[in-house]
Design a protein around this motif. Structure first.
Motif, short mmCIF file in Angstrom:
data_model
loop_
_atom_site.label_atom_id
_atom_site.label_comp_id
_atom_site.label_asym_id
_atom_site.label_seq_id
_atom_site.Cartn_x
_atom_site.Cartn_y
_atom_site.Cartn_z
N HIS A 1 -4.19 -46.31 114.19
CA HIS A 1 -4.43 -45.18 115.08
C HIS A 1 -3.36 -44.09 114.97
O HIS A 1 -3.66 -42.92 115.21
CB HIS A 1 -4.58 -45.67 116.52
CG HIS A 1 -5.76 -46.59 116.67
ND1 HIS A 1 -5.73 -47.71 117.45
CD2 HIS A 1 -6.99 -46.57 116.10
CE1 HIS A 1 -6.89 -48.33 117.38
NE2 HIS A 1 -7.68 -47.66 116.56
N ILE A 2 -2.16 -44.46 114.60
CA ILE A 2 -1.10 -43.46 114.43
C ILE A 2 -1.42 -42.59 113.20
O ILE A 2 -1.42 -41.36 113.28
CB ILE A 2 0.29 -44.13 114.25
CG1 ILE A 2 0.62 -45.02 115.44
CG2 ILE A 2 1.35 -43.07 114.02
CD1 ILE A 2 0.73 -44.32 116.76
N ALA A 3 -1.73 -43.25 112.10
CA ALA A 3 -2.10 -42.50 110.89
C ALA A 3 -3.39 -41.72 111.12
O ALA A 3 -3.55 -40.61 110.62
CB ALA A 3 -2.25 -43.45 109.70
N LEU A 4 -4.30 -42.30 111.88
CA LEU A 4 -5.57 -41.63 112.17
C LEU A 4 -5.33 -40.33 112.92
O LEU A 4 -5.92 -39.29 112.60
CB LEU A 4 -6.50 -42.55 112.96
CG LEU A 4 -7.84 -41.95 113.38
CD1 LEU A 4 -8.65 -41.49 112.17
CD2 LEU A 4 -8.64 -42.98 114.19
N VAL B 1 -9.52 -40.03 106.61
CA VAL B 1 -9.78 -40.35 108.02
C VAL B 1 -10.56 -41.65 108.11
O VAL B 1 -10.24 -42.54 108.92
CB VAL B 1 -10.53 -39.19 108.73
CG1 VAL B 1 -11.06 -39.63 110.10
CG2 VAL B 1 -9.61 -37.99 108.89
N ILE B 2 -11.57 -41.79 107.27
CA ILE B 2 -12.38 -43.02 107.27
C ILE B 2 -11.50 -44.23 106.93
O ILE B 2 -11.62 -45.29 107.56
CB ILE B 2 -13.56 -42.88 106.29
CG1 ILE B 2 -14.56 -41.86 106.83
CG2 ILE B 2 -14.25 -44.23 106.06
CD1 ILE B 2 -15.62 -41.43 105.84
N PHE C 1 -12.59 -39.35 118.78
CA PHE C 1 -11.25 -39.91 118.66
C PHE C 1 -10.65 -40.14 120.05
O PHE C 1 -10.11 -41.20 120.34
CB PHE C 1 -10.35 -38.99 117.83
CG PHE C 1 -8.91 -39.41 117.82
CD1 PHE C 1 -8.48 -40.46 117.03
CD2 PHE C 1 -7.98 -38.74 118.62
CE1 PHE C 1 -7.15 -40.86 117.04
CE2 PHE C 1 -6.65 -39.13 118.62
CZ PHE C 1 -6.23 -40.19 117.83
N HIS C 2 -10.77 -39.15 120.91
CA HIS C 2 -10.19 -39.26 122.25
C HIS C 2 -10.93 -40.27 123.11
O HIS C 2 -10.36 -40.80 124.07
CB HIS C 2 -10.15 -37.88 122.93
CG HIS C 2 -9.17 -36.96 122.26
ND1 HIS C 2 -7.81 -37.14 122.31
CD2 HIS C 2 -9.35 -35.86 121.49
CE1 HIS C 2 -7.20 -36.20 121.62
NE2 HIS C 2 -8.12 -35.41 121.10
N LEU D 1 -6.37 -36.93 111.28
CA LEU D 1 -7.37 -36.13 111.99
C LEU D 1 -6.86 -34.71 112.24
O LEU D 1 -7.60 -33.74 112.10
CB LEU D 1 -7.77 -36.80 113.30
CG LEU D 1 -8.82 -36.07 114.13
CD1 LEU D 1 -10.12 -35.89 113.35
CD2 LEU D 1 -9.07 -36.82 115.42
N ALA D 2 -5.59 -34.59 112.59
CA ALA D 2 -5.00 -33.26 112.77
C ALA D 2 -5.07 -32.48 111.46
O ALA D 2 -5.40 -31.29 111.46
CB ALA D 2 -3.55 -33.37 113.25
#
Length: 127
Positions: free
Chosen positions: A98-101, A89-90, A55-56, A105-106
């Motif tokens: 990317h905001i929702a991701l 996540v997928i 992700f990063h 992810l958190a």
């Protein structure tokens, strides 16, 4: 005027399916099933860390591939909550959101940690 700041501490149940684990133990026998569950737990922990790293790095394709593998492993050992959030996540990756991701992810990481702890505790009870 005094303003209060509320700190949220999200917590949710791991969402384990003990029937799936019981079926695995019945099918494979206690020793083999324990081996499968232990290897799956180790793989899940590694994948969670790797997915976060991807992700990063903005490596969306690899992140999607690793998350799909995580979902399959989680589903195999009855971590239905983790598998479900992995699917979310997928979806976020596919939607290029990317905001929702980041938020999802958190949640995956929190649930992953809780699920690994919960399944470890179940194993201590000798299913």
């Amino acid at each position: 005027m005094v303003e209060e700041i509320m700190v949220l501490a999200p917590k949710e149940n791991a969402g384990l399916d003990p029937d799936r684990l019981e079926a695995l133990y019945s099918q494979l026998g206690p020793s083999a099933a324990e081996d499968v569950v232990c290897r799956a737990m180790e793989e899940l922990a590694l994948r969670l860390a790797h997915i976060d790293r991807l992700f990063h790095e903005h490596a969306w394709g690899d992140m999607r591939k690793n998350t799909r593998a995580l979902v399959a492993i989680a589903d195999q050992i009855g971590m239905t909550g983790l598998a479900c959030v992995g699917g979310h996540v997928i979806s976020c990756i596919d939607d290029v959101d990317h905001i929702a991701l980041a938020a999802t992810l958190a949640r995956l990481n929190r649930l992953g940690e809780g699920s690994l702890t919960a399944i470890w505790d179940l194993q201590d009870l000798s299913i």
